[in-house]
Design an enzyme around this catalytic site. Structure first.
Site, mmCIF file in Angstrom:
data_model
loop_
_atom_site.group_PDB
_atom_site.id
_atom_site.type_symbol
_atom_site.label_atom_id
_atom_site.label_comp_id
_atom_site.label_asym_id
_atom_site.label_seq_id
_atom_site.Cartn_x
_atom_site.Cartn_y
_atom_site.Cartn_z
ATOM 1 N N ASN A 1 0.834 -1.199 0.000
ATOM 2 C CA ASN A 1 0.000 0.000 0.000
ATOM 3 C C ASN A 1 0.868 1.248 0.000
ATOM 4 O OD1 ASN A 1 -0.404 1.936 2.497
ATOM 5 N ND2 ASN A 1 0.150 -0.072 3.349
ATOM 6 N N PHE B 1 -1.384 8.150 4.556
ATOM 7 C CA PHE B 1 -2.099 8.783 5.673
ATOM 8 C C PHE B 1 -3.388 9.466 5.195
ATOM 9 C CE2 PHE B 1 1.862 9.622 8.598
ATOM 10 C CZ PHE B 1 1.971 8.255 8.814
ATOM 11 N N SER C 1 6.032 5.211 8.452
ATOM 12 C CA SER C 1 5.343 4.935 7.199
ATOM 13 C C SER C 1 6.257 5.303 6.040
ATOM 14 C CB SER C 1 4.044 5.742 7.091
ATOM 15 O OG SER C 1 3.524 5.650 5.776
ATOM 16 N N ASN D 1 5.163 6.008 3.126
ATOM 17 C CA ASN D 1 4.302 6.612 2.113
ATOM 18 C C ASN D 1 4.077 8.107 2.282
ATOM 19 O OD1 ASN D 1 3.915 4.041 0.909
ATOM 20 N ND2 ASN D 1 2.435 3.560 2.520
ATOM 21 N N THR D 2 4.748 8.719 3.247
ATOM 22 C CA THR D 2 4.771 10.169 3.394
ATOM 23 C C THR D 2 6.215 10.615 3.208
ATOM 24 O OG1 THR D 2 2.866 10.253 4.884
ATOM 25 C CG2 THR D 2 4.395 12.105 4.971
ATOM 26 N N LYS E 1 6.446 3.936 16.787
ATOM 27 C CA LYS E 1 6.400 2.865 15.785
ATOM 28 C C LYS E 1 7.532 3.040 14.792
ATOM 29 C CE LYS E 1 3.221 0.192 12.934
ATOM 30 N NZ LYS E 1 1.795 -0.019 12.587
ATOM 31 N N ASN F 1 6.585 -1.405 11.183
ATOM 32 C CA ASN F 1 5.723 -0.966 10.102
ATOM 33 C C ASN F 1 6.002 -1.828 8.866
ATOM 34 O OD1 ASN F 1 4.013 0.804 8.499
ATOM 35 N ND2 ASN F 1 4.523 2.448 9.926
#
Length: 357
Positions: A117, A121, A189, A191-192, A231, A260
């Protein structure tokens, strides 16, 4: 990402896997949100396994939790409580609503029980998130048993420059603090843009120093001290883990969540969607997660709380997390491939192991 009653899951999974993963996920969450706290919730309810453990001053009713990311807007807390989780973590929430990355942004790799994915966020923002948290009734149910614990996971907006990230985390901490059993600082994450740079020595030191200072003020204001967890990613070497461990202890963080999703693709090379950008979760991240957990346990000592997550698709996988050094575990992708039965199966297995010890 489908999540349905375990009795129906085997029949429903092929149907739901026919949809785009994100669309299936939305259908499922909509169904849970509509049926929680109604007679229809009996379809996915299961007796909670009682296996209490105390960590960071909290009593976790059992050692199986839901990882953040599945219920980003905190819409289905009561539904997940009904499934027998000992604790549920919702979010990641950011101060302002944001759409996340362009679609398509979620991909199944069923040959490896995995997902990729790059959601980024996507969420409705802090105000909507808190409104949903306050609607949840789980603390008022349970028949006299200890209530399920609720973790609230916070992050930064994509539009916020990384040098101003601390502002976003503090804004979220201010908002969620009164409502959380524990708060998770998500710095891992993929993805940021640039978020994972917050795991580096100086950036992490500055962020956790600011968060720790704000927590002291909030504890005085609200008359309670909510534990803070951090995390981290699985894509860290031993030296990086040692630095993170020392920083967690220096700023008196209460625990760490490992891990993560991963950027590595070795375990899925050659499969359809394997080269999609984003974080890989599920079975392929299992060993990397366990390695990080083991190295954290060595660096942090025997008493520092560790929540283990990554690649749990069976009770045996959860046992391996505990053996590596985790105190409790979280599942997410396993729900997509195994269904809600995994919650009780895993909690029962960990209870049996503890009884034999």
């Amino acid at each position: 990402m489908p999540l349905l009653p375990s009795s129906l899951y085997g029949l429903a999974r092929p149907f739901l896997f026919g949809f785009d993963p994100e669309h299936a996920h939305e259908i499922t969450l909509d169904g849970l949100a509509r049926t929680q706290n109604t007679p229809l919730a009996c379809a996915y309810s299961a007796p909670r396994v009682d296996d209490p453990v105390t960590l960071a001053g909290l009593t976790f009713p059992n050692r199986v939790g839901l990882a953040a990311g599945l219920d980003k807007n905190a819409r289905c807390i009561d539904a997940f409580a009904a499934m027998g989780f000992g604790f549920v973590e919702v979010g990641t929430v950011t101060p302002k609503a944001q759409p996340g990355n362009p679609k398509p942004r979620m991909f199944r790799l069923p040959q490896r029980d995995a997902l990729i994915n790059r959601l980024g966020f996507n969420n409705e923002g802090l105000d909507a998130f808190l409104a949903n948290v306050q609607k949840a009734r789980f603390r008022k149910s349970g028949g006299g048993k200890s209530p399920m614990l609720l973790g609230l996971n916070i992050g930064k907006n994509a539009a916020t420059p990384i040098e101003r990230a601390v502002d976003d985390y503090l804004a979220c901490l201010d908002g969620v603090y009164p409502h959380a059993d524990y708060v998770t600082i998500n710095i891992s994450s993929p993805n940021t843009a640039n978020l994972r740079t917050l795991q580096s020595d100086e950036a992490l030191d500055a962020l956790l120093g600011a968060v720790a200072e704000r927590r002291e003020a909030l504890a005085t204001r609200h008359g309670k001290r909510s534990p803070l967890f951090v995390k981290i990613a699985p894509d860290l070497d031993e030296a990086q883990i040692a630095v993170i461990a020392a920083t967690l202890q220096r700023h008196r963080m209460d625990g760490v969540i490992a891990t993560n999703t991963t950027l590595a693709r070795d375990a899925v090379a050659g499969l359809p969607h394997a080269e999609e950008a984003g974080g890989l979760s599920g079975a392929p991240v299992r060993e990397a997660s366990n390695r990080v957990i083991a190295q954290l346990r060595t660096a942090l000592g025997k008493d520092f709380p560790i929540i283990g997550v990554g690649g749990i698709l069976s009770a045996a996988d959860a046992r391996a997390k505990i053996a590596a050094g985790a105190d409790v575990v979280q599942i997410y992708t396993g729900l997509i491939y195994r269904g809600p039965a995994l919650v009780r199966e895993t909690a029962q297995a960990l209870l049996r192991d503890r009884s034999k010890a």
